[in-house]
Design an enzyme around this catalytic site. Structure first.
Site, PDB file in Angstrom:
ATOM      1  N   HIS A 101       0.855  -1.194   0.003  1.00 44.69           N
ATOM      2  CA  HIS A 101       0.004  -0.025   0.007  1.00 44.69           C
ATOM      3  C   HIS A 101       0.869   1.137   0.099  1.00 44.69           C
ATOM      4  CE1 HIS A 101      -2.571  -3.066   2.366  1.00 44.69           C
ATOM      5  NE2 HIS A 101      -3.430  -2.425   2.040  1.00 44.69           N
ATOM      6  N   ASP A 104       2.440   1.900   3.136  1.00 39.00           N
ATOM      7  CA  ASP A 104       3.292   1.133   3.964  1.00 39.00           C
ATOM      8  C   ASP A 104       4.792   1.460   3.886  1.00 39.00           C
ATOM      9  OD1 ASP A 104       1.125  -0.553   4.293  1.00 39.00           O
ATOM     10  OD2 ASP A 104       1.617  -1.898   2.427  1.00 39.00           O
TER      11      ASP A 104
HETATM   12  C1  XUL Z   1      -7.453  -6.567   4.630  1.00 40.53           C
HETATM   13  C2  XUL Z   1      -6.754  -6.942   3.504  1.00 40.53           C
HETATM   14  C3  XUL Z   1      -5.959  -6.058   2.713  1.00 40.53           C
HETATM   15  C4  XUL Z   1      -5.756  -5.854   1.358  1.00 40.53           C
HETATM   16  C5  XUL Z   1      -5.141  -5.000   0.597  1.00 40.53           C
HETATM   17  O1  XUL Z   1      -8.520  -7.737   5.274  1.00 40.53           O
HETATM   18  O2  XUL Z   1      -6.855  -8.016   3.058  1.00 40.53           O
HETATM   19  O3  XUL Z   1      -4.509  -5.857   3.479  1.00 40.53           O
HETATM   20  O4  XUL Z   1      -5.208  -7.152   0.914  1.00 40.53           O
HETATM   21  O5  XUL Z   1      -5.586  -3.715   0.952  1.00 40.53           O
END
Ligand code: XUL
Ligand code: CO
Length: 438
Positions: A101, A104
């Protein structure tokens, strides 16, 4: 740059008899399975957020693990230390991909322009590391659920300004994904849902989400993103009800709004469980709709009603997952370990052992799924089960050449004793066990 995970060497395959916890028991990258090296079937990815970020904080207690990697948290020096740690980690395990993300990668600043500057700086550094190591980006995404401004959603928010913030984050995250050569771009709609229908215009919110996704596709294609967009279904948590409830719901949404050509599913095992489905069910629904894109490889706990994001070790589930993946002809994406070590597993060694467990579980799943297919009895039974549609009236039905009147006439000449065949569930489960434990 000095070594971070001192005393942990490159992890090697030593076979199931090995007692060395820092070795692979089943994942043997070059071993041939149905004519191809194992690693070609299993493009594993490290999840930046859990592996380099999550340090054990839960609702009742603070961090138990040290993920500072020798730098002060919340600084760019720490962001760089995470890059160093991540690449050393992936190289030692032979992991070829990572997922991220936006937030992150760097500490989020109050001003989005400053955050973006930090993102540019860190991705320059990541690119250097990628070029030196051959490690690649599986997918990128924007975190549109942590910042308080997204409390009513991102694409589904009531605030046009917040909607624009979401657009700005998606734009930047797409640019970063393209810069890092990512194969995919994920939408996980964590806050795209509602707490109560009393205050929610569901139709409007869903239309707005679709508008945002269309803009993302248009912009992504404009800047050269040729990969897949993914929806990652999840029924609840953090919201009480999330719009991307499960694969069938998400696929229906994509078709309704004309997004189905650009999107596929990123199926997460634990999300399937929360939706009241098996992991295999979600994979099958995606595959038969031509939308099986990527996998978030983890597992949940059947006794708990929330997303525990455990490292996968259930070999039955991994086997049936790999069976679906093999039957679907593979993934365009990969296997991202969206998983975290349990809170009391708080050492560097545990980080490695967690990934070893996950990689070994999927390697074993692959080996066993290939054996199921080569054995042929299960597929053979399914083919036989539907064989009444191979010729005669059945073939006419399948060809779309039959009318209801014709079928009714045909039925009137049948004896009432006509029966479908036995489902043979127990026999098939026995075959599965005999392959798993031979
Ligand atoms: C949350 C989840 C996230 C997604 C990406 O449950 O799985 O981490 O994978 O946003
Ligand atoms: Co996930």
């Amino acid at each position: 740059m000095s070594e971070i995970f001192k005393g942990i060497d490159t992890i090697k395959y030593e076979g199931p008899q090995s007692k060395n916890p820092l070795s692979f028991k089943f994942y043997d990258a070059e071993k041939l399975v149905m004519g191809k090296p194992m690693k070609d079937y299993l493009p594993f990815a490290m999840a930046w957020w859990h592996n380099l970020g999550a340090a054990g904080t839960d609702m009742f207690g603070r961090d138990t693990a040290d993920k500072s990697f020798g730098a002060e948290k919340g600084t760019m020096a720490h962001a760089k230390a995470k890059v160093d740690a991540g690449f050393e980690f992936m190289q030692k395990l032979g992991i070829e991909y990572f997922c991220f993300h936006d937030v992150d990668l760097v500490p989020e600043a109050d001003d989005i322009n400053e955050t973006n500057k930090r993102l540019d700086e860190i991705t320059d550094y990541i690119l250097e590391k990628m070029n030196a190591s051959g490690i690649k980006c599986l997918w990128g995404t924007a975190n549109m659920f942590s910042n308080p401004r997204f409390m009513n959603g991102a694409g589904s928010t009531n605030s046009a300004d917040v909607y624009c913030f979401a657009a700005a984050q998606i734009k930047k995250a797409l640019e970063l994904t393209v810069k890092l050569g990512g194969k995919g771009y994920v939408f996980w709609g964590g806050r795209e849902g509602y707490e109560t229908l009393l205050n929610t215009d569901v139709k409007f919110e869903q239309e707005n989400i679709a508008r945002l996704m269309h803009m993302a596709v248009d912009y992504g294609r404009k800047i050269g993103f040729t990969g897949d967009f993914y929806i990652e279904p999840k029924p609840k948590e953090p919201m009480k009800h999330q719009y991307d409830f499960d694969a069938a719901t998400a696929i229906g949404f994509l078709r309704q709004y004309g997004l189905d050509k650009d999107f596929k599913m990123n199926i997460e095992a634990n999300h399937a469980t929360l939706a009241g489905h098996t992991f295999q069910h979600e994979l099958r629904v995606s595959a038969i709709n031509g939308m099986l894109g990527s996998i978030d490889a983890n597992q949940g706990d059947y006794l708990l009603g929330w997303d525990t994001d455990e490292f996968p070790f259930d070999v039955y589930e991994a086997t049936m997952c790999m069976y679906e993946v093999l039957k679907a002809g593979g993934l365009t994406g990969g296997f991202n370990f969206d998983a975290k070590s349990r809170r009391p597993s708080n050492t560097y060694e545990d980080m490695f052992e967690s990934y070893i467990l996950g990689m070994d579980t999927f390697a074993l799943g692959l080996i066993k799924a290939a054996e199921i297919i080569e054995d042929g009895r299960i597929d053979g039974f399914v083919a036989q089960k539907y064989s009444s549609f191979n010729d005669g009236i059945g073939a006419k039905i399948v060809a779309g050449e039959a009318t209801l009147e014709e079928l009714a006439d045909y039925a009137h000449n049948l004896k009432n004793t006509t029966e479908p065949c036995s489902g043979k569930q127990e026999r098939l489960q026995g075959i599965l066990n005999s392959i798993l434990f031979k």
